[in-house]
Design a protein around this motif. Structure first.
Motif, PDB file in Angstrom:
ATOM      1  N   VAL A 144       0.858  -1.190   0.000  1.00 44.94           N
ATOM      2  CA  VAL A 144       0.000   0.000   0.000  1.00 44.94           C
ATOM      3  C   VAL A 144       0.889   1.232   0.000  1.00 44.94           C
ATOM      4  CG1 VAL A 144      -1.747   1.297   1.262  1.00 44.94           C
ATOM      5  CG2 VAL A 144      -1.870  -1.200   1.184  1.00 44.94           C
ATOM      6  N   VAL A 145       0.654   2.125  -0.947  1.00 45.77           N
ATOM      7  CA  VAL A 145       1.467   3.340  -1.055  1.00 45.77           C
ATOM      8  C   VAL A 145       0.567   4.565  -1.002  1.00 45.77           C
ATOM      9  CG1 VAL A 145       3.300   2.204  -2.370  1.00 45.77           C
ATOM     10  CG2 VAL A 145       1.399   3.291  -3.598  1.00 45.77           C
ATOM     11  N   GLN A 146       1.164   5.678  -0.639  1.00 44.05           N
ATOM     12  CA  GLN A 146       0.420   6.932  -0.531  1.00 44.05           C
ATOM     13  C   GLN A 146       0.215   7.527  -1.911  1.00 44.05           C
ATOM     14  OE1 GLN A 146       2.251   9.799   2.042  1.00 44.05           O
ATOM     15  NE2 GLN A 146       0.796  11.430   1.538  1.00 44.05           N
ATOM     16  N   HIS A 147      -1.018   7.906  -2.191  1.00 42.09           N
ATOM     17  CA  HIS A 147      -1.343   8.581  -3.445  1.00 42.09           C
ATOM     18  C   HIS A 147      -1.657  10.030  -3.145  1.00 42.09           C
ATOM     19  CE1 HIS A 147      -4.180   9.320  -7.034  1.00 42.09           C
ATOM     20  NE2 HIS A 147      -2.952   9.246  -7.508  1.00 42.09           N
ATOM     21  N   GLN A 148      -1.136  10.918  -3.966  1.00 41.35           N
ATOM     22  CA  GLN A 148      -1.297  12.348  -3.725  1.00 41.35           C
ATOM     23  C   GLN A 148      -2.027  13.002  -4.883  1.00 41.35           C
ATOM     24  OE1 GLN A 148       2.677  13.126  -1.137  1.00 41.35           O
ATOM     25  NE2 GLN A 148       2.933  13.160  -3.335  1.00 41.35           N
ATOM     26  N   ALA A 149      -2.743  14.044  -4.578  1.00 47.01           N
ATOM     27  CA  ALA A 149      -3.454  14.787  -5.620  1.00 47.01           C
ATOM     28  C   ALA A 149      -2.453  15.444  -6.566  1.00 47.01           C
ATOM     29  CB  ALA A 149      -4.360  15.834  -4.988  1.00 47.01           C
ATOM     30  N   ARG A 150      -2.823  15.525  -7.835  1.00 43.65           N
ATOM     31  CA  ARG A 150      -1.941  16.161  -8.822  1.00 43.65           C
ATOM     32  C   ARG A 150      -1.773  17.639  -8.458  1.00 43.65           C
ATOM     33  NH1 ARG A 150      -0.002  16.381 -14.118  1.00 43.65           N
ATOM     34  NH2 ARG A 150      -0.305  14.165 -14.530  1.00 43.65           N
TER      35      ARG A 150
END
Length: 316
Positions: free
Chosen positions: A194-200
Motif C-alpha cells: 500500500v502506497v500513498q497517493h497524492q493529488a496532482r
C-alpha cells in the motif's frame, strides 16, 4: 549502484525540479547510491531543458529524449535498458507518487527477496467516475484473466530486481501488465505494498477514458499471448481442424444422401447444408493457415520496442 529510478514523462516541466529535490533528499538521508533516469516522451513544454539543467547540477541524473511521443511502454523500455542499479524503481513524474516509499520498496526487494513489488493506491485522489470505478473494474478483470493477485496493476510506483527488467519486453501499451509479463518470464515472487497517493499538483492527466478501452483490449492480447503466444497453432490449428471436420461431415452427408438415399431430389447446391459445409471448410482452412503463419512469426520475431531516441544526457 543500489537504485535506478526510472521516470517516464510527458510535459511535466513544472514538477521536475520539485520531484528531483524530493528524491535526492530521500536518497541522501538513506545513504543510497543511485541514478535517476528521466525519459522525455516527446514533451513540448521545456521538460528536456529542465532535465539537462538537473543533469548539469547532479551527476546522478540521466536523461533520454524521444523524437516524438511513443507512449509510456516505450519510455519504460528505454529506461530499463539503461538502468544499472541492483533495484529498479519506476514512478510517475506528476508528484502523485511519494518518493518516501522508495526505501521500504528497496528493502522488500533486497531483504524479503521479492522479484517485484507493485504499489497499491488504496486511497486515491482521482475522479470517482472517470478513474476510480473504471480502475476497479479493470483490475478485477486483470486478476481473473492473469492469475496475478494484485489490487492495482496500473500503479506507476513499482520496484524490481534488476534481472526482472532486463528479461521482460515492454512494448505497445503493455506497461499496465508488467507484473503479468514478469510472471510469464518466470519471476513468480510478486508482492504488493500500500502506497500513498497524492493529488496532482501541476497540470492535468495525460490519459483519457480511452485508456480503459485500450486496457481491456490489451488484457485480451496478453491473455492470448500468455496462453498461446509460444504456439499459436494450438489455438488456431485446433479451431481450424474442428471447423474443417464440421464442413467435411456436412459434405459427406450431402454426398451420401444424393447418391444413395434421394438421387432424384434437389440439387446439392440448392440445399442450405451445402453452404454451411462450404463456409465451415473455408473458415477452418483460414484458421489453420493463421496458426501456421503465427508459428512462423513467433520463430522469426525480433525483440525490442519500437522507438527513436533524439538525445541523451550523462549516458555513455
Amino acid at each position: 549502484m543500489q537504485l535506478s529510478i526510472v521516470i517516464p514523462l510527458l510535459n511535466e516541466q513544472e514538477s521536475l525540479n520539485e520531484l528531483h529535490d524530493w528524491i535526492a533528499q530521500v536518497m541522501q538521508s538513506n545513504h543510497f547510491s543511485y541514478e535517476i533516469i528521466f525519459i522525455d516522451d516527446g514533451s513540448t513544454d521545456g521538460s528536456w531543458e529542465t532535465i539537462e539543467s538537473l543533469s548539469d547540477a547532479n551527476a546522478n541524473i540521466k536523461g533520454i529524449r524521444f523524437f516524438k511521443n511513443y507512449g509510456k511502454s516505450q519510455a519504460l523500455h528505454a529506461g530499463f535498458k539503461e538502468a544499472g542499479g541492483d533495484v529498479v524503481i519506476t514512478m510517475d513524474a506528476d508528484l502523485q507518487d511519494n518518493p518516501e516509499e522508495i526505501p521500504e520498496l528497496y528493502h522488500l526487494i533486497t531483504k524479503e527477496r521479492f522479484d517485484l513489488i507493485s504499489g497499491w493506491k488504496k486511497k486515491r485522489y482521482d475522479s470517482v467516475m472517470t478513474k476510480n470505478v473504471p480502475s476497479k473494474l479493470f483490475n478485477w478483470a486483470a486478476r481473473r484473466t492473469s492469475g496475478v493477485k494484485l489490487h492495482d496493476f496500473n500503479c506507476g510506483l513499482k520496484a524490481f530486481r534488476s534481472d526482472v527488467v532486463k528479461n521482460i519486453e515492454v512494448a505497445g501499451d503493455m506497461h499496465r501488465y508488467i507484473p503479468v509479463l514478469a510472471k510469464n518470464a518466470g519471476f513468480s515472487k510478486i508482492g504488493e505494498k500500500v502506497v500513498q497517493h497524492q493529488a496532482r499538483k501541476y497540470g492535468k492527466t495525460k490519459f483519457g477514458a480511452e485508456r480503459f478501452i485500450n486496457g481491456f483490449l490489451d488484457l485480451v492480447t496478453i491473455w492470448f499471448v500468455s496462453k498461446f503466444g509460444k504456439s499459436p497453432m494450438h489455438l488456431f490449428g485446433a479451431l481450424g481442424v474442428l471447423m474443417f471436420i464440421v464442413g467435411l461431415g456436412f459434405s459427406i452427408y450431402l454426398g451420401i444422401d444424393k447418391l444413395f438415399v434421394n438421387p432424384t431430389g434437389r440439387l446439392i447446391t440448392a440445399r442450405p447444408q451445402f453452404y454451411l459445409a462450404l463456409t465451415a471448410m473455408i473458415i477452418g482452412t483460414q484458421f489453420f493457415l493463421a496458426g501456421f503463419l503465427g508459428e512462423i512469426l513467433v520463430r522469426s520475431r525480433r525483440s525490442g520496442a519500437n522507438y527513436s531516441i533524439k538525445e541523451k544526457v550523462n549516458i555513455p
